[in-house]
Design an enzyme around this catalytic site. Structure first.
Site, PDB file in Angstrom:
ATOM      1  CB  SER A 176       0.372  26.410  18.595  1.00  0.00           C
ATOM      2  OG  SER A 176       1.645  26.498  18.057  1.00  0.00           O
ATOM      3  CE  LYS A 177      -0.366  19.888  12.990  1.00  0.00           C
ATOM      4  NZ  LYS A 177      -1.745  19.996  13.440  1.00  0.00           N
ATOM      5  NE  ARG A 178       4.092  29.894  16.900  1.00  0.00           N
ATOM      6  CZ  ARG A 178       3.403  30.911  17.345  1.00  0.00           C
ATOM      7  NH1 ARG A 178       2.965  31.803  16.507  1.00  0.00           N
ATOM      8  NH2 ARG A 178       3.144  31.060  18.631  1.00  0.00           N
ATOM      9  CG  MET A 179      10.035  22.963  16.713  1.00  0.00           C
ATOM     10  SD  MET A 179      11.364  22.697  15.600  1.00  0.00           S
ATOM     11  CE  MET A 179      12.661  23.411  16.522  1.00  0.00           C
TER      12      MET A 179
END
Ligand code: GLU
Length: 474
Positions: A253-256
């Site tokens: 995932s790219k969610r911080m």
């Protein structure tokens, strides 16, 4: 053999990603294993994406985790500066060298023209790449543009019909067709180099022996190899680390919050656990051992045992590992790390705090969970109604009364004395098992499950224990 020199080369465009930490860690471990040098280079050539403070933040986090560099913007070194925006002249020099040797050309195409080109190629289902229309400009046309100061870039002219073949330490022999590579922009219209030119020039000047980086850069390697050839330099050894995947094998995932190292530290993961976990994202030892300190990793790590298959980011494993470190690090150290989570909890004294930590670390995996766990000792919690009824039983009342009568005669700091008192109570009252323990725990902590009795009494202390027991006496 040339000395081993590796570099971690982040772009300061945000937070330190778990993947970035893995690259930095593998760089560090490999350098230590080879008695080489680990270098930090800040790749800040994309000015539009730069985030103020990001580089310092990244250095600080790595330092907190125990990863320090032999050469860096902070400590300097023989090839300083280690910040690309301070090395622009060098990139210009080599961009010009490539122009002169005919390996690069100026491209004056407007971004709108390039967008249109891309859309048309996409519509035709073609590989998207620059169509080289500026390669055929005459010298007079080029001079005219230059005289008008038309914004332009410098592109690398990739070879036609060329097969790039190289050996990657992890992926083995790799072959790629030149036709799959665009004529890469080397120098942008703002005068800054792209990553491809700057990284190649710096890796050469900084005498980097192994380029260790994520697999997402594999497709760029032919451009880099070509640059080395055009500049007459020897290419380093290529090492592409496997992708990091979610448990369902999709790309991480790219969610911080899911991938930023800082957010894991803020969520209460211990640095020891995080490092250990990240070290195993792609590497494992011959005996599949799972638990390592940083010092042990330095001794055991080698690149040969890094897989090329994607590494699964398994949060359950991280939680388990964190639990392991919570239970096994020195109590005082865990107490210190947990302190910030206890700032709103009013504690009697250090002794009570340490007793809480000792009990909580047996049952929790994360630092903040320990603070939640502590609540039952701080604020008395009412048992639920059915349990309240149970407390009214004659047997329950006898148990509570037994402790009220005998607790004051013992030292609550001595587990043996508490255990002896409990034994005596069971024998004296003829009540045992759940019928004995459940009412006691309900009165003391408001729930039927909890730490062992000596810990519970030690945490509550005499006054509070008696008060809680008394509350439930009819
Ligand atoms: N600056 C690149 C990045 O942000 C470095 C890639 C490399 O290590 O070559 O990932």
């Amino acid at each position: 053999m040339n000395p081993t020199r590796v570099r971690f080369a982040p772009s300061p465009t945000g937070y330190l990603h778990i993947g970035g930490l893995r690259t930095a860690l593998y760089d560090f471990l490999f350098a230590r294993a080879m008695n080489g040098k680990c270098i930090l280079r800040i790749e800040d050539t994309d000015q539009s994406r730069e985030v103020a403070g990001a580089a310092q933040n990244l250095i600080d986090i790595l330092h907190t985790l125990g990863i320090d560099f032999d050469e860096s913007p902070l400590v300097g070194g023989p090839f300083a500066p280690y910040i690309q925006s301070q090395r622009l002249e060098l990139y210009h020099k080599h961009a010009n060298q490539l122009l002169e040797s005919g390996h690069a050309y100026r491209c004056f195409c407007h971004p709108d023209t390039l967008n249109q080109m891309r859309e048309e190629q996409q519509a035709r289902g073609e590989f998207v790449k620059y169509d080289r229309r500026c390669l055929s400009l005459s010298q007079a046309e080029i001079d005219e543009h230059l005289a008008k100061a038309t914004p332009h870039v410098i592109r690398l002219k990739m070879p036609d019909n060329h097969l790039f073949a190289f050996d990657d330490l992890i992926r083995g022999h790799v072959e790629m067709e030149a036709s799959q590579s665009d004529d890469q922009v080397l120098l942008k219209s703002d005068g800054f180099p792209t990553y491809h030119l700057a990284a190649t020039v710096d890796d050469h000047y900084m005498q980097i022996s192994h380029v260790i980086r994520g697999e997402e850069w594999l497709s760029s390697t032919p451009k880099h190899i070509w640059l080395y050839e055009c500049l007459g330099w020897q290419a380093p050894q290529w090492v592409h680390l496997p992708l990091i995947l979610n448990s369902d094998r999709s790309k991480l995932s790219k969610r911080m919050n899911d991938v930023s190292v800082e957010s894991y530290l803020n969520k209460g993961y211990l640095k020891e656990a995080l490092l250990n976990f990240v070290a195993l994202l792609g590497w494992h030892s011959a005996d599949d051992r799972e638990l390592y300190t940083l010092a042990e990793l330095c001794e055991s790590f080698n690149l040969e045992r890094v897989n090329k298959a994607g590494a699964i980011f398994d949060l359950t494993k991280l939680d388990w590992m964190n639990g392991h470190y919570l239970r096994n690090l020195p109590l005082e150290l865990v107490a210190e790390r947990a302190r910030p989570y206890f700032k709103d909890i009013s504690l009697r004294d250090t002794e009570q705090y340490l007793a809480i930590i000792m009990a909580a670390r047996e049952r929790c995996n994360l630092l903040p969970e320990m603070a939640d766990y502590a609540q039952m000792f701080i604020t008395p919690k009412d048992p639920d109604p059915a349990e309240l009824d149970l407390l009214k039983d004659e047997a329950s009342q006898q148990v509570l009364a037994w402790y009220i009568a005998h607790l004051p005669g013992i030292d609550l700091g001595e587990a043996d004395q508490v255990n002896q008192l409990t034994k005596n109570g069971i024998a004296e009252l003829g009540i045992k098992g759940k019928a004995f323990y459940t009412p006691l725990r309900l009165a003391l902590i408001g729930q039927s499950h909890g730490p062992d009795l000596p810990s519970t009494f030690a945490i509550l202390g005499m006054e509070e224990s008696l008060k809680r027991l008394q509350t439930h006496i009819l």
